[in-house]
Design a protein around this motif. Structure first.
Motif, PDB file in Angstrom:
ATOM      1  N   ARG A  39     -29.618   5.520 -12.918  1.00  0.00           N
ATOM      2  CA  ARG A  39     -28.853   4.963 -11.814  1.00  0.00           C
ATOM      3  C   ARG A  39     -28.974   3.448 -11.830  1.00  0.00           C
ATOM      4  O   ARG A  39     -29.934   2.889 -12.370  1.00  0.00           O
ATOM      5  CB  ARG A  39     -29.351   5.495 -10.477  1.00  0.00           C
ATOM      6  N   VAL A  40     -27.994   2.787 -11.265  1.00  0.00           N
ATOM      7  CA  VAL A  40     -28.021   1.332 -11.123  1.00  0.00           C
ATOM      8  C   VAL A  40     -27.726   0.999  -9.671  1.00  0.00           C
ATOM      9  O   VAL A  40     -27.166   1.801  -8.921  1.00  0.00           O
ATOM     10  CB  VAL A  40     -26.997   0.650 -12.049  1.00  0.00           C
ATOM     11  N   TYR A  92     -26.333  -5.800 -12.076  1.00  0.00           N
ATOM     12  CA  TYR A  92     -26.885  -4.502 -11.683  1.00  0.00           C
ATOM     13  C   TYR A  92     -28.408  -4.506 -11.711  1.00  0.00           C
ATOM     14  O   TYR A  92     -29.034  -5.125 -12.585  1.00  0.00           O
ATOM     15  CB  TYR A  92     -26.361  -3.407 -12.608  1.00  0.00           C
ATOM     16  N   VAL A  94     -31.803  -2.229 -12.098  1.00  0.00           N
ATOM     17  CA  VAL A  94     -32.166  -1.000 -12.801  1.00  0.00           C
ATOM     18  C   VAL A  94     -33.676  -0.819 -12.740  1.00  0.00           C
ATOM     19  O   VAL A  94     -34.433  -1.790 -12.729  1.00  0.00           O
ATOM     20  CB  VAL A  94     -31.706  -1.049 -14.282  1.00  0.00           C
ATOM     21  N   LEU A  98     -34.569  -2.133  -9.149  1.00  0.00           N
ATOM     22  CA  LEU A  98     -33.862  -1.414  -8.094  1.00  0.00           C
ATOM     23  C   LEU A  98     -34.849  -0.880  -7.062  1.00  0.00           C
ATOM     24  O   LEU A  98     -34.604  -0.966  -5.849  1.00  0.00           O
ATOM     25  CB  LEU A  98     -33.054  -0.268  -8.705  1.00  0.00           C
ATOM     26  N   GLN A 124     -22.135  -0.241 -16.256  1.00  0.00           N
ATOM     27  CA  GLN A 124     -23.356   0.341 -15.718  1.00  0.00           C
ATOM     28  C   GLN A 124     -24.186   1.005 -16.810  1.00  0.00           C
ATOM     29  O   GLN A 124     -25.419   0.883 -16.831  1.00  0.00           O
ATOM     30  CB  GLN A 124     -23.001   1.351 -14.626  1.00  0.00           C
ATOM     31  N   ALA A 127     -25.939  -1.626 -18.754  1.00  0.00           N
ATOM     32  CA  ALA A 127     -27.064  -2.181 -17.993  1.00  0.00           C
ATOM     33  C   ALA A 127     -28.297  -1.288 -18.104  1.00  0.00           C
ATOM     34  O   ALA A 127     -29.423  -1.779 -18.233  1.00  0.00           O
ATOM     35  CB  ALA A 127     -26.657  -2.357 -16.530  1.00  0.00           C
ATOM     36  N   LEU A 128     -28.100   0.010 -18.070  1.00  0.00           N
ATOM     37  CA  LEU A 128     -29.230   0.938 -18.191  1.00  0.00           C
ATOM     38  C   LEU A 128     -29.856   0.867 -19.577  1.00  0.00           C
ATOM     39  O   LEU A 128     -31.080   0.745 -19.715  1.00  0.00           O
ATOM     40  CB  LEU A 128     -28.748   2.365 -17.906  1.00  0.00           C
ATOM     41  N   TYR A 131     -31.701  -2.425 -20.179  1.00  0.00           N
ATOM     42  CA  TYR A 131     -32.988  -2.460 -19.488  1.00  0.00           C
ATOM     43  C   TYR A 131     -34.043  -1.683 -20.276  1.00  0.00           C
ATOM     44  O   TYR A 131     -35.185  -2.140 -20.436  1.00  0.00           O
ATOM     45  CB  TYR A 131     -32.832  -1.867 -18.091  1.00  0.00           C
TER      46      TYR A 131
END
Length: 511
Positions: A39-40, A92, A94, A98, A124, A127-128, A131
């Motif tokens: 999830r972001v 975003y 992560v 987050l 998204q 971004a995951l 990370y």
């Protein structure tokens, strides 16, 4: 031919709700070193109405543990898809970023880009993966000598596979890339090429028949049942447990239904993740037997017996000198199957009702009238898990079924903590195969065999079967990135010559 050092190989398992990763392949394949929710988060500014795929808004003070992607169909998430075209990868939040933002009470929009089994938002997704690679595994983009083996849910569109390959080469500068279907990775972990993989997720269970090392795409199916439904069901059952409700609504504090419900939800999650649940096979019951007139946990507590029952149950086995009366009493205590847990500064006593956790998977009608959160009502009858599995296998060729039934492999997050789920499903599937030996033919299945991760994988011996996808991906990576085993990945040279299309020719997921 290009080959890589085992210590440089990166393994990534991307599921609907979780991402696991690790770097390095040793002789003893290691468990993942990284696990994050898939999830972001995006900070919401005043007047900003943009939402991500399968998004939920997290308000200040709301627990982020309760947020999960919603899905009510066999494929798609039930929440609307509204992309955020103006958001960039670095916008975003992560992982720990987050979590910290949520703890700080910031107004965050939560998005789950893989909740539908495909990629709904590429920014998204990037971004995951970014990370995981550069923040948690500490790789360097400018000097990235690591190849990546990625497992994804089965049934990716061809253009999605090409887009993933493009991101890893052009955005992450990987040295090599391989793509693998998640169900195949799971079955490889069990050492088989034939079987049916039942992947129980948070809200959706994916069922994938496999024959001779190939996914039978026409027989794949999903059912909108998962861990979420089990948690709602057990939370409702625990309302009749006086020990639980006394802790959820202390007499010295004003009763608040929302606080009590949140306590129940968190307690249920704690109970099953701590391995305190086992699943009875078909025909077994979890009813509490009579104990000198006491027929339920509430009565045990009222009678003040819970302490004596627990203490006696924790003693060592009776010695040979124990009297017949003592042995009989010990059997009675064992039959009660009480357990006391320390949860939020409360001692809570639970009985056999906790073992009913998985009942909604096999009988969805138990959920009728319960607050199961589905944004769009599921149209039609929700098939019990055993019927859904039998339906999928029946879509395969008759001659293939006897081999497929010899590989029933139940995994997913639930299988990491709840024991007996495979055997429970096996017993409920028995009516769907031939039970009269004198009517048997050469192609008719006669039995169902449950698979597990073999004991010789020492790092996974005590972890359950829920890590099967990561283990299978590691096994494939160890073979694929070795030059003596042919070419089952895309190198930088291949990518420069053929572009993203190379992944369709050289990746196991596209065979």
């Amino acid at each position: 031919m290009v080959s890589f050092r085992d210590s440089s190989v990166v393994i990534i398992e991307s599921g609907r709700t979780l991402i696991r990763a690790g770097v390095g392949l040793q002789d003893l394949l290691k468990a993942p070193s990284v696990e994050i929710h898939a999830r972001v988060g995006l900070r919401r500014n005043p007047g900003d109405s943009a939402n991500g795929a399968s998004s939920q808004t997290l308000k200040p003070g709301e627990s982020n543990d309760n947020l999960r992607p919603s899905a009510s169909s066999s494929r798609a998430s039930s929440l609307p898809f509204q992309p955020s075209p103006s958001a960039k990868v670095h916008d975003y939040l992560v992982g720990s970023q987050l979590d910290e933002a949520v703890e700080a009470g910031q107004d965050i929009t939560i998005s789950w880009p893989f909740a539908d089994g495909d990629v709904r938002d590429w920014t998204q997704a990037e971004a995951l993966w970014k990370y995981v690679l550069f923040r948690t595994l500490q790789l360097k983009r400018t000097q990235n000598e690591s190849p990546v083996m990625l497992s994804m849910p089965a049934g990716l569109f061809r253009d999605s596979s090409e887009r993933i390959c493009q991101i890893f080469f052009e955005r992450f500068n990987v040295a090599g890339f391989g793509l693998l279907d998640r169900p195949m990775a799971q079955l490889y972990a069990a050492g088989q090429l034939n079987g049916v993989v039942v992947d129980i997720g948070h809200e959706i269970t994916d069922i994938t028949p496999i024959y001779d090392g190939f996914i039978l795409q026409n027989a794949r199916s999903s059912t909108p049942l998962g861990i979420r439904d089990c948690q709602v069901y057990l939370a409702n059952l625990l309302r009749s447990n006086q020990s639980v409700m006394a802790a959820a609504s202390p007499p010295d504090k004003p009763s608040d239904p929302e606080v009590a419900q949140r306590f129940l939800d968190d307690l249920v999650k704690y109970v099953w993740t701590e391995g305190l649940v086992r699943v009875p096979s078909d025909g077994q019951t979890v009813e509490i037997p009579e104990d000198e007139g006491v027929t339920d946990i509430a009565a045990v507590l009222v009678a003040g017996k819970e302490k004596a029952v627990i203490e006696t149950g924790m003693k060592k086995k009776l010695t040979a000198k124990a009297s017949a009366a003592e042995q009989a009493r010990a059997r009675e205590i064992e039959a009660l199957d009480l357990v006391t847990v320390e949860f939020r500064e409360h001692s809570v006593t639970l009985g056999k009702e906790r073992h009913r956790f998985c009942e909604p998977l096999f009988d969805p009608t138990l959920l009728n009238g319960l607050p199961v959160q589905r944004a769009d009502p599921y149209e039609g009858r929700i098939l019990p898990l055993q019927e859904a599995v039998a339906f999928s296998v029946r879509q395969t060729d008759v001659a293939q079924r006897q081999y497929i039934w010899q590989g029933l492999f139940v995994n997913g997050d639930l299988a990491n903590h709840v024991k007996g789920i495979g055997a429970a499903l096996q017993s409920r599937l028995a009516p769907f195969i031939l039970s009269t030996p004198d009517q048997a033919t050469e192609v008719q299945p006669r039995s169902i065999r449950v698979l597990t991760v073999p004991e010789y994988f020492a790092e996974y011996r005590e972890k359950g079967d829920g890590f099967a996808a990561f283990l299978g991906t590691s096994i494939v990576a160890k073979i694929a990135f070795n030059e003596s085993h042919g070419k089952n990945f895309v190198s930088k040279t291949d990518y420069n010559e053929k572009g993203p299309h190379a992944v369709l020719e050289m990746s196991l997921a596209s065979l």
